[in-house]
Design a protein around this motif. Structure first.
Motif, short mmCIF file in Angstrom:
data_model
loop_
_atom_site.label_atom_id
_atom_site.label_comp_id
_atom_site.label_asym_id
_atom_site.label_seq_id
_atom_site.Cartn_x
_atom_site.Cartn_y
_atom_site.Cartn_z
N GLY A 106 -6.07 9.22 -2.08
CA GLY A 106 -4.67 9.11 -2.00
C GLY A 106 -4.72 8.02 -0.74
O GLY A 106 -3.96 7.03 -0.70
N LEU A 107 -5.63 8.34 0.17
CA LEU A 107 -5.63 7.41 1.58
C LEU A 107 -6.29 6.16 1.22
O LEU A 107 -5.80 5.16 1.61
CB LEU A 107 -6.46 8.14 2.72
N ARG A 108 -7.39 6.20 0.18
CA ARG A 108 -7.99 5.05 -0.41
C ARG A 108 -7.10 4.15 -1.11
O ARG A 108 -7.03 3.02 -0.76
CB ARG A 108 -9.15 5.51 -0.91
N VAL A 109 -6.14 4.74 -1.92
CA VAL A 109 -5.07 3.95 -2.46
C VAL A 109 -4.17 3.20 -1.31
O VAL A 109 -3.82 2.23 -1.68
CB VAL A 109 -4.34 5.01 -3.42
N ALA A 110 -3.84 3.97 -0.33
CA ALA A 110 -3.45 3.26 0.49
C ALA A 110 -3.84 2.22 1.78
O ALA A 110 -3.46 1.79 2.47
CB ALA A 110 -2.63 4.50 1.46
N GLY A 111 -5.11 1.83 1.10
CA GLY A 111 -6.04 1.04 1.98
C GLY A 111 -6.59 1.60 3.32
O GLY A 111 -7.14 0.93 4.08
N ILE A 112 -6.90 2.75 3.36
CA ILE A 112 -7.56 3.60 4.40
C ILE A 112 -8.93 3.96 3.83
O ILE A 112 -8.93 4.57 2.69
CB ILE A 112 -6.87 4.70 4.92
N ARG A 113 -9.94 3.76 4.60
CA ARG A 113 -11.29 3.97 4.18
C ARG A 113 -11.46 5.62 4.63
O ARG A 113 -11.13 6.01 5.47
CB ARG A 113 -12.30 3.38 4.77
N THR A 114 -12.19 6.32 3.82
CA THR A 114 -12.59 7.54 4.04
C THR A 114 -14.24 7.68 3.75
O THR A 114 -14.88 6.54 3.61
CB THR A 114 -11.82 8.56 3.08
N HIS B 94 0.72 -1.21 -0.11
CA HIS B 94 0.09 -0.06 -0.03
C HIS B 94 0.93 1.24 0.18
O HIS B 94 0.48 2.41 -0.51
CB HIS B 94 -1.06 0.10 1.09
N PHE B 95 2.11 1.22 0.83
CA PHE B 95 2.78 2.15 0.75
C PHE B 95 3.49 2.52 -0.76
O PHE B 95 3.38 3.83 -1.18
CB PHE B 95 4.18 2.17 1.56
N ALA B 96 3.70 1.64 -1.47
CA ALA B 96 4.26 1.90 -2.97
C ALA B 96 3.15 2.35 -3.61
O ALA B 96 3.33 3.06 -4.47
CB ALA B 96 4.83 0.33 -3.20
N ALA B 97 1.94 1.78 -3.53
CA ALA B 97 0.77 2.20 -4.15
C ALA B 97 0.34 3.61 -4.00
O ALA B 97 0.35 4.45 -5.01
CB ALA B 97 -0.51 1.38 -4.02
N LEU B 98 0.75 4.39 -2.73
CA LEU B 98 0.49 5.62 -2.42
C LEU B 98 1.50 6.48 -3.16
O LEU B 98 1.09 7.55 -3.69
CB LEU B 98 0.60 5.62 -0.92
N LEU B 99 2.67 6.10 -3.11
CA LEU B 99 3.97 6.97 -3.90
C LEU B 99 3.45 6.81 -5.38
O LEU B 99 3.76 7.76 -5.87
CB LEU B 99 5.25 6.04 -3.56
N ASP B 100 3.11 5.82 -5.93
CA ASP B 100 2.63 5.86 -7.34
C ASP B 100 1.48 6.88 -7.46
O ASP B 100 1.68 7.55 -8.58
CB ASP B 100 1.99 4.47 -7.62
#
Length: 222
Positions: free
Chosen positions: A196-204, A143-149
């Motif tokens: 971006g948070l959702r990309v990182a696996g965090i729900r909003t 998820h960290f890599a996806a957030l950087l992308d």
């Protein structure tokens, strides 16, 4: 006149209802399964009354990924540098309003209607936790890599890569870059952070135009 006031009241009520539903309805609707290695990376969300940023911890991999920032003079190798702070926003408002006392009508109007966008990048030292304006999340490497992308894709590309905005910045520790997409009252800095948070696996929440609604939804669903 009564019809005008009635129409305005209806519009305000619709916006308030949309904001409430945007906070209370989670996105995605169902939480994702926990991933292997959960909690190996800690990211931070920072807020002020109108804006949110995402702070990612600095290490050699992040420095290599965003090496173009050092090329523009951002001091990522400074001894006290601990985070890179990323934010997306309206070009006119961001560049022309470093403080509330410098608020002007034209940039504010553009922010409410339609404006080009920029990325703001800052280098930060230790960020205090817990703090009312800081929220931290532990995420896995994938998820960290996806957030950087996601963050990297937000920079608009020119012939030689991301395009720095010349002679713009609030201090020696930050830079502005041209960004993709357009900014308006419905799709703004806080919806960029939420995505971006959702990309990182965090729900909003489903739609979070303000920091307060994003903060409530992060607390409700994570």
């Amino acid at each position: 006149m009564r019809k005008i006031w009635r129409s305005l009241a209806t519009l305000v009520a619709a916006v308030l209802l949309a904001a409430a539903l945007g906070t209370l309805v989670p996105r995605p609707l169902w939480p994702a399964a926990m991933a292997e290695g959960e909690g190996t990376r800690r990211i931070l969300v920072l807020k002020n009354p109108i804006h949110t940023d995402i702070a990612v911890p600095l290490d050699d991999g992040v420095r290599r990924r965003f090496a173009f920032l050092a090329g523009a003079g951002l001091p990522m190798d400074a001894p006290g540098a601990r985070y890179i702070v990323f934010g997306w926003g309206g070009r006119a408002f961001y560049l022309e309003t470093p403080t509330w006392s410098q608020l002007k009508a034209a940039p504010a109007l553009k922010a409410l209607t339609l404006d080009a966008s920029v990325m703001h990048v800052d280098v930060a030292g230790t960020i205090k936790e817990p703090h009312s304006d800081v929220s931290g999340f532990d995420i896995d490497e994938a998820h960290f890599a996806a957030l950087l992308d996601y963050i990297a894709a937000s920079f608009r590309q020119g012939p030689n890569g991301p395009m720095v905005v010349e002679n713009a910045g609030y201090s020696t520790y930050d830079r502005f870059y041209e960004a993709g997409g357009h900014f308006n009252a419905l799709v703004g800095c806080n919806t960029w952070t939420a995505a971006g948070l959702r990309v990182a696996g965090i729900r909003t929440g489903w739609w979070n135009p303000l920091p307060v609604s994003l903060w409530w939804s992060m607390g409700l669903y994570n």
